[in-house]
Design a protein around this motif. Structure first.
Motif, PDB file in Angstrom:
ATOM      1  N   UNK A   1       0.813  -1.218   0.000  1.00  0.00           N
ATOM      2  CA  UNK A   1       0.000   0.000   0.000  1.00  0.00           C
ATOM      3  C   UNK A   1       0.848   1.270   0.000  1.00  0.00           C
ATOM      4  N   UNK A   2       1.964   1.285   0.749  1.00  0.00           N
ATOM      5  CA  UNK A   2       2.824   2.478   0.756  1.00  0.00           C
ATOM      6  C   UNK A   2       3.415   2.715  -0.628  1.00  0.00           C
ATOM      7  N   UNK A   3       3.833   1.641  -1.277  1.00  0.00           N
ATOM      8  CA  UNK A   3       4.382   1.751  -2.629  1.00  0.00           C
ATOM      9  C   UNK A   3       3.342   2.289  -3.585  1.00  0.00           C
TER      10      UNK A   3
ATOM     11  N   UNK B   1      12.653  22.106 -12.321  1.00  0.00           N
ATOM     12  CA  UNK B   1      12.345  20.685 -12.519  1.00  0.00           C
ATOM     13  C   UNK B   1      13.209  19.794 -11.630  1.00  0.00           C
ATOM     14  N   UNK B   2      14.406  20.261 -11.257  1.00  0.00           N
ATOM     15  CA  UNK B   2      15.328  19.434 -10.472  1.00  0.00           C
ATOM     16  C   UNK B   2      14.714  18.957  -9.157  1.00  0.00           C
ATOM     17  N   UNK B   3      14.075  19.828  -8.358  1.00  0.00           N
ATOM     18  CA  UNK B   3      13.486  19.343  -7.109  1.00  0.00           C
ATOM     19  C   UNK B   3      12.447  18.243  -7.324  1.00  0.00           C
ATOM     20  N   UNK B   4      11.705  18.332  -8.406  1.00  0.00           N
ATOM     21  CA  UNK B   4      10.652  17.347  -8.646  1.00  0.00           C
ATOM     22  C   UNK B   4      11.225  16.017  -9.137  1.00  0.00           C
ATOM     23  N   UNK B   5      12.344  16.078  -9.834  1.00  0.00           N
ATOM     24  CA  UNK B   5      13.029  14.841 -10.227  1.00  0.00           C
ATOM     25  C   UNK B   5      13.504  14.101  -8.976  1.00  0.00           C
ATOM     26  N   UNK B   6      14.144  14.848  -8.090  1.00  0.00           N
ATOM     27  CA  UNK B   6      14.644  14.242  -6.844  1.00  0.00           C
ATOM     28  C   UNK B   6      13.489  13.784  -5.948  1.00  0.00           C
ATOM     29  N   UNK B   7      12.409  14.569  -5.903  1.00  0.00           N
ATOM     30  CA  UNK B   7      11.258  14.201  -5.077  1.00  0.00           C
ATOM     31  C   UNK B   7      10.624  12.905  -5.566  1.00  0.00           C
ATOM     32  N   UNK B   8      10.556  12.739  -6.876  1.00  0.00           N
ATOM     33  CA  UNK B   8      10.006  11.505  -7.436  1.00  0.00           C
ATOM     34  C   UNK B   8      10.880  10.313  -7.071  1.00  0.00           C
ATOM     35  N   UNK B   9      12.197  10.487  -7.195  1.00  0.00           N
ATOM     36  CA  UNK B   9      13.121   9.405  -6.847  1.00  0.00           C
ATOM     37  C   UNK B   9      12.983   9.026  -5.381  1.00  0.00           C
ATOM     38  N   UNK B  10      12.869  10.037  -4.499  1.00  0.00           N
ATOM     39  CA  UNK B  10      12.721   9.776  -3.070  1.00  0.00           C
ATOM     40  C   UNK B  10      11.404   9.059  -2.778  1.00  0.00           C
ATOM     41  N   UNK B  11      10.333   9.443  -3.458  1.00  0.00           N
ATOM     42  CA  UNK B  11       9.049   8.763  -3.271  1.00  0.00           C
ATOM     43  C   UNK B  11       9.133   7.304  -3.685  1.00  0.00           C
TER      44      UNK B  11
ATOM     45  N   UNK C   1       7.069  -0.130   3.258  1.00  0.00           N
ATOM     46  CA  UNK C   1       6.451  -1.454   3.226  1.00  0.00           C
ATOM     47  C   UNK C   1       7.395  -2.536   3.733  1.00  0.00           C
ATOM     48  N   UNK C   2       8.703  -2.339   3.535  1.00  0.00           N
ATOM     49  CA  UNK C   2       9.670  -3.388   3.871  1.00  0.00           C
ATOM     50  C   UNK C   2      10.147  -3.356   5.325  1.00  0.00           C
ATOM     51  N   UNK C   3       9.995  -2.216   5.993  1.00  0.00           N
ATOM     52  CA  UNK C   3      10.472  -2.091   7.380  1.00  0.00           C
ATOM     53  C   UNK C   3       9.455  -2.687   8.354  1.00  0.00           C
ATOM     54  N   UNK C   4       9.141  -3.949   8.157  1.00  0.00           N
ATOM     55  CA  UNK C   4       8.088  -4.591   8.949  1.00  0.00           C
ATOM     56  C   UNK C   4       8.495  -4.831  10.395  1.00  0.00           C
ATOM     57  N   UNK C   5       9.786  -4.772  10.712  1.00  0.00           N
ATOM     58  CA  UNK C   5      10.233  -4.964  12.093  1.00  0.00           C
ATOM     59  C   UNK C   5       9.955  -3.727  12.951  1.00  0.00           C
ATOM     60  N   UNK C   6       9.571  -2.606  12.301  1.00  0.00           N
ATOM     61  CA  UNK C   6       9.183  -1.392  13.019  1.00  0.00           C
ATOM     62  C   UNK C   6       7.665  -1.289  12.978  1.00  0.00           C
TER      63      UNK C   6
ATOM     64  N   UNK D   1       3.424   8.788   2.608  1.00  0.00           N
ATOM     65  CA  UNK D   1       3.466   7.513   3.329  1.00  0.00           C
ATOM     66  C   UNK D   1       3.450   7.744   4.836  1.00  0.00           C
ATOM     67  N   UNK D   2       3.117   8.967   5.238  1.00  0.00           N
ATOM     68  CA  UNK D   2       2.941   9.287   6.641  1.00  0.00           C
ATOM     69  C   UNK D   2       1.491   9.613   6.921  1.00  0.00           C
ATOM     70  N   UNK D   3       1.138  10.875   6.759  1.00  0.00           N
ATOM     71  CA  UNK D   3      -0.220  11.341   7.063  1.00  0.00           C
ATOM     72  C   UNK D   3      -1.266  10.698   6.165  1.00  0.00           C
ATOM     73  N   UNK D   4      -1.009  10.662   4.863  1.00  0.00           N
ATOM     74  CA  UNK D   4      -2.007  10.135   3.925  1.00  0.00           C
ATOM     75  C   UNK D   4      -2.211   8.638   4.117  1.00  0.00           C
ATOM     76  N   UNK D   5      -1.153   7.909   4.384  1.00  0.00           N
ATOM     77  CA  UNK D   5      -1.288   6.474   4.633  1.00  0.00           C
ATOM     78  C   UNK D   5      -2.120   6.222   5.889  1.00  0.00           C
TER      79      UNK D   5
END
Length: 482
Positions: A160-162, A298-308, A316-321, A370-374
């Motif tokens: 779901x986070x992905x 455009x640079x901030x949005x390129x980096x923001x997309x990569x971070x997302x 989704x993978x940090x299931x131990x937390x 993946x914080x508030x909206x999730x």
């Protein structure tokens, strides 16, 4: 006949199942629709700085053209938000009745067609531009709700986070594409009008594909295999083909939802300030020319997309937390980073440091999805099985996330509406000192609005999402409900 039996029938008919990855096809199509719709809405933010030919063609002696009047241009920006706010109110009952497929297609086509008509409206004058701009906003109003509704019907719990992160990346991707493309077209022989024809045309295409292929739930899609349906359904309650009425009062009194909305208001106000006035800040304050503004914005949005794309799978993978701590962590990193970026831009006189802070703020703002909206996705949808409520206890899931997301949308469009007024008062001359005051105020505001969220964030579905809540409510007289 059950949904699984229907899918089995489709399998017997040898339908294409895309290697059991139909949900990713839906994800890509949904992403294209959100990207194109957001691009349609935002291209005016850039194109308005290169409409000199319109001023020359329509100028009248002793009269200031509306493109030269800051108040008139600001009202055009606000008109889009007015249209979006108008569009939001019918979107919730319409989505409840007709489903996200029909309503998202209708709204998306409204924005696409109005974008294609924008150059014609400019040739007619100021008021036709206002009307078309409102139509753009009307169609774009459903974007946030679409992210929640598409994820609700198609995302496995383990992804779901992905899913949410990738869909929301459409906001960044649209800017990655629209800003540099607009900069090139503005200075080419094709001119600024080509921007609207290009983005409007692609938007029509994407929404036609969406309408033909998309279904509100994976359980009724002919291309979903039994294997994929089981993966999507694991950990979920069976869903009804008919949406349940939204308990508006109960949702609005929920402390968790109120903390989500408060955080969204703070985050949206600050993010929309960057998205709407980013090109103006880069051009007027940092002194970048039109082409530089297009590419550097455009640079901030390129980096923001990569971070997302990293943050979603990472969450989704940090299931131990514990999930709730993951949501709080990503929300805190996002909003504190956003506020820090505003403070640095306000206090620095260095062009390079300001650009870095501007970029950092936009990049970190994106992971709040993946914080508030999730959290909103989990709290207001009982399609996900809680550890306290066994699967066999209930017959059908109840989802109200589209209403919660619509209010989050309202906060975003409300921010877009009031920002031109605030900017007109605080930054009338677009000087560095004026923007410093504005940025400090926004930084404080975003921190204050996010304080309640860590204390109320939860993974447990709210009481009004449970079938037994409706049963108890039906036993109460109408006078007692009020």
């Amino acid at each position: 006949m059950s949904s699984i039996e229907k899918t089995e029938e489709h399998q017997n008919g040898k339908n294409i199942t895309f290697a059991n990855k139909t949900r990713y096809i839906v994800l890509i199509i949904g992403l294209c629709c959100i990207c194109s719709t957001n691009g349609n809405y935002n291209v005016i933010n850039f194109s308005v700085i290169c409409m000199q030919d319109v001023i020359e063609e329509q100028s009248v002696s002793n009269q200031t053209h509306w493109l030269e009047n800051t108040a008139d241009v600001s009202f055009i920006f606000s008109a889009g938000a007015v249209g979006a706010i108008i569009g939001l109110f019918p979107s919730v009952p319409l989505t409840t009745k007709y489903g996200v497929r029909n309503i998202l297609s209708l709204y998306g086509m409204t924005t696409a067609i109005s974008t294609l008509l924008f150059p014609m409206a400019v040739s007619f004058g100021y008021y036709p531009v206002i009307f078309v701009r409102m139509a753009q906003g009307f169609g774009a109003s459903i974007m946030f709700s679409a992210i929640g509704s598409i994820s609700e019907g198609w995302s496995p719990i383990s992804e779901i986070s992905t899913y949410v992160a990738f869909l929301s990346a459409g906001f960044q991707i649209s800017n990655i594409i629209s800003m540099p493309v607009s900069g090139v077209l503005c200075e080419s022989q094709l001119g600024w009008r080509a921007i609207f024809y290009l983005f409007g045309g692609f938007s029509v295409l994407f929404h036609l594909i969406f309408f033909v292929f998309f279904r509100d739930s994976a359980t009724v899609h002919r291309n979903v295999s039994l294997k994929e349906l089981r993966k999507i359904s694991t950990g979920r309650l069976p869903t009804s083909s008919k949406r349940q009425p939204v308990p508006y009062l109960a949702v609005c009194k929920d402390k968790v939802v109120l903390s989500i909305w408060a955080a969204a208001i703070g985050g949206n106000m600050s993010l929309m300030a960057l998205m709407t006035y980013g090109p103006t800040y880069l051009n007027k304050v940092l002194g970048l020319d039109v082409r530089e503004t297009g590419f550097l914005n455009a640079i901030p949005y390129i980096l923001a997309t990569a971070v997302k794309f990293v943050a979603g799978p990472l969450s989704d993978s940090l299931t131990f937390i514990p999930e709730v701590w993951r949501m709080i962590f990503f929300a805190a990193i996002s909003q504190l980073g956003l506020a820090f970026g505003f403070f640095v831009m306000a206090l620095t006189s260095s062009r390079v440091i300001a650009q870095v802070a501007y970029t950092t703020a936009i990049v970190l703002a994106g992971i709040n999805i993946v914080g508030v909206v999730k959290c909103a996705q989990m709290v207001c949808s009982f399609s996900f099985i809680s550890s306290h409520f066994p699967f066999h206890s209930f017959k059908v899931a109840r989802q109200h996330v589209h209403f919660v997301m619509a209010v989050i949308s309202l906060s975003a469009w409300g921010a877009i509406f009031v920002l031109p007024i605030i900017i007109g008062i605080v930054c009338p001359n677009h000087t560095a000192s004026e923007w410093a005051v504005f940025y400090i105020a926004v930084g404080i505001f975003v921190i204050a609005m996010n304080v309640p969220f860590p204390f109320f964030a939860t993974m447990e579905p709210s009481e009004y999402t449970k079938p037994e809540w409706e049963q108890k409510r039906n036993q109460v007289s109408p006078e007692q409900r009020i």
